[in-house]
Write an enzyme that holds these catalytic residues in place. Sequence first.
Site, PDB file in Angstrom:
ATOM      1  N   ASP A   1      -2.750  -3.932  52.997  1.00 50.18           N
ATOM      2  CA  ASP A   1      -2.143  -3.553  51.739  1.00 50.18           C
ATOM      3  C   ASP A   1      -2.719  -4.419  50.607  1.00 50.18           C
ATOM      4  O   ASP A   1      -2.765  -5.636  50.735  1.00 50.18           O
ATOM      5  CB  ASP A   1      -0.638  -3.821  51.876  1.00 50.18           C
ATOM      6  CG  ASP A   1       0.146  -2.886  51.008  1.00 50.18           C
ATOM      7  OD1 ASP A   1      -0.409  -1.837  50.646  1.00 50.18           O
ATOM      8  OD2 ASP A   1       1.294  -3.200  50.695  1.00 50.18           O
TER       9      ASP A   1
ATOM     10  N   TYR B   1      -0.854   3.550  44.708  1.00 53.11           N
ATOM     11  CA  TYR B   1      -0.258   2.341  45.300  1.00 53.11           C
ATOM     12  C   TYR B   1       1.163   2.046  44.790  1.00 53.11           C
ATOM     13  O   TYR B   1       1.380   1.903  43.587  1.00 53.11           O
ATOM     14  CB  TYR B   1      -1.179   1.162  44.998  1.00 53.11           C
ATOM     15  CG  TYR B   1      -0.762  -0.108  45.662  1.00 53.11           C
ATOM     16  CD1 TYR B   1      -1.018  -0.307  47.013  1.00 53.11           C
ATOM     17  CD2 TYR B   1      -0.099  -1.112  44.951  1.00 53.11           C
ATOM     18  CE1 TYR B   1      -0.622  -1.461  47.638  1.00 53.11           C
ATOM     19  CE2 TYR B   1       0.290  -2.276  45.579  1.00 53.11           C
ATOM     20  CZ  TYR B   1       0.029  -2.449  46.923  1.00 53.11           C
ATOM     21  OH  TYR B   1       0.434  -3.586  47.536  1.00 53.11           O
TER      22      TYR B   1
END
Length: 712
Positions: free
Chosen positions: A129, A333
């Site tokens: 991530d 995101y």
Amino acid sequence: MEPCARFFLKPMGERHNFSYTVRAMEKIIVLAEKPSVGREIARVLGCHRRQRGYCEGGRYIVTWAMGHLVELAEPAAYNPAYKRWSLSSLPMLPAEMKLQVIPRTKDQYDQISSLLKRPDAFSVVIATDAGREGELVARWILQTAGWKGPVQRLWISSQTDSAIEEGFKNLIPGEVYEHLFQAAETRAEADWIVGMNVTRTLTCRHDTPLSAGRVQTPTLAMIVEREEEIEKFTGSEYFTVKADFEGIRGSWKGADKSGKITDQSKAEEIARSAEGQTGKVLSVQREEKTEQPPLAYDLTELQREANLRLEFSAKKTLDVLQGLYERHKIVTYPRTDSRYLSNDIVPTLPARLLALQQTPYGREAKEVLAMNTALDARLVNDRKVTDHHAIIPTEEPPRMGSLSADESALYELIVRRFLEVLSPSCRYQTVKLSIEAAGERFEASASEVKQPGWKQYSLRSALQDSGEAEELSSAIGSLKEGELRSVSSVEVKREYTRPPARYTEATLLSAMEHAGRFIEDARLKRSIAGSGIGTPATRADIIEKLLAKYYIEREGRYLKPTAKGRELIHTVPGELRSPELTARWEERLARIAQGDEEPKAFSRDIRRRTEELVSDIKASTAVFSPDYPDAVTCPACGGQMMRVQGKKDQVITVCQSLSCGYEEMNGKPTKKAKAMERRAVKQHAADRSSSDTATFADLIKASQERKQRKRR
Ligand SMILES: [Zn+2]
């Protein structure tokens, strides 16, 4: 092994360019955050050989973590004496923090570790991530596995195939994210040091399971303070007078411009005198106004909206959003704190709108595309985009049928906001008028939308609840000064002042984000204006933690403290309650992430502060005695039991005495309580000196005394 410069610049190139064959035997290990994302990256990179825990291709090996595989070690790893919770061994302040592999997911860690040790493992691409926590996940694994080779970073804002391919063409040297890693690690250490120490000290000091932390305690304090404001609030009644001037409803206004009348007889007198009279229009003010579109969504704002409109908890929004991002790849995101887009996104906007063609928003997307609105700094601002831009749809056309009801509701919010921010301002006209009747002044206002602009793309309910003014009626539109209107009816209304509202998740998120407002010191308030408590990525977890520990509970959409939560706030040192300390720390962590502050000084301060907090709690004379509603006496020890609502609506009663821990579910002892009883009986058999007729309560008492002797 010496790194090859060309190799770093164009790692994807080798698939088409055989000048790299000299290194054909060397592999690049790609480390993703979780299996689902890893498999997607593997597919894009053409790694088709699926193995246990990884996928291998000609050039790349893609493997994955499962969130954190490595964590900060438990206290006992520093000193065997820390195994037992006791006041005498506090504070625990290890000079250097240790790491440990998390047992539950050790298999996957071992798999990664053996891949890293393969002789053909040449370099690593961190593809976790693209944020603080993801960086920590990867770095701790590499560190624990002893990886010394080159590291590069995949930093992408969406999970589409083209974003992954593009990202691999533009890998970033690992060193660039060194500061981010330092900030992440320093934060984790600070949470360990403060949390472990304060939690243990409070628990041992008050003999009841209590916990506190850098972010959770000030958050709980805000909820408790609000509850106390509500209790202290003494409501009062007042009266308003409204008159109808042939279809125009005017509200009476006093000399102070307020419409509140405390005296009922005065309100009635005004009403009587205006009744049947003729009013004269004193003034008509018309004004053209514009309302700009809102800013784009960052995570916190989306969580607020989803709580308000969909009644999603902050946690639920994040979970659903994660699915839209990773699985469906249709939004960018999620864990971003920016409400802006960067300039490089602008050329991709038409493709994102076109991707909506086959959705219920197709017509609107086409309209927005045709409008081609000039974008200003309210939307596009490079300086306000740090790690990621605001949350918007990707170029991936969504398959609406594959979305769950929750996913499609949240997606709608994101699409609507995207259409709004790309649309022009809303233009409307307001009219304010004042009318006099029998020497009393009445006011009325209305508005009319001239050009809806962005508002035509808002959710319907959003349109309805915006603006208090009544729609502009034809009666008011043509009104002129000096006109006469007779009063057709007058109404006196009794109203009440209202206490402040309890927090919902939406308002609590705002309060956490702007915690600086709760600080009294004006100078300090200015200095930390920008930083709240917690970060967008962690706020949902903090709320869940407070619920799980029964410090707060839900009542419909609202959050209220339990007796335990209230008493905890009255027991902890003031410094831990106030958002001040946390906000100051948050600010320093942001500086560390920017490379503007050394983590060492921060770590030193955290340890010093923790030492003070621990000695404050030890020395405090505060007594922890929460006022449990409908208190139940513990059958085992006679102590107080707290009644709480379980997740599945079961009633759980837990003894609040630490040395007891007896609990019941729906009125019956739990497995844990039964095991306790068996242990106590066994202990009794072993302890010849005690009387044979001992009750369960006696046994518990004896075991408590033993425990307390140990703790001292
Ligand atoms: Zn008990």
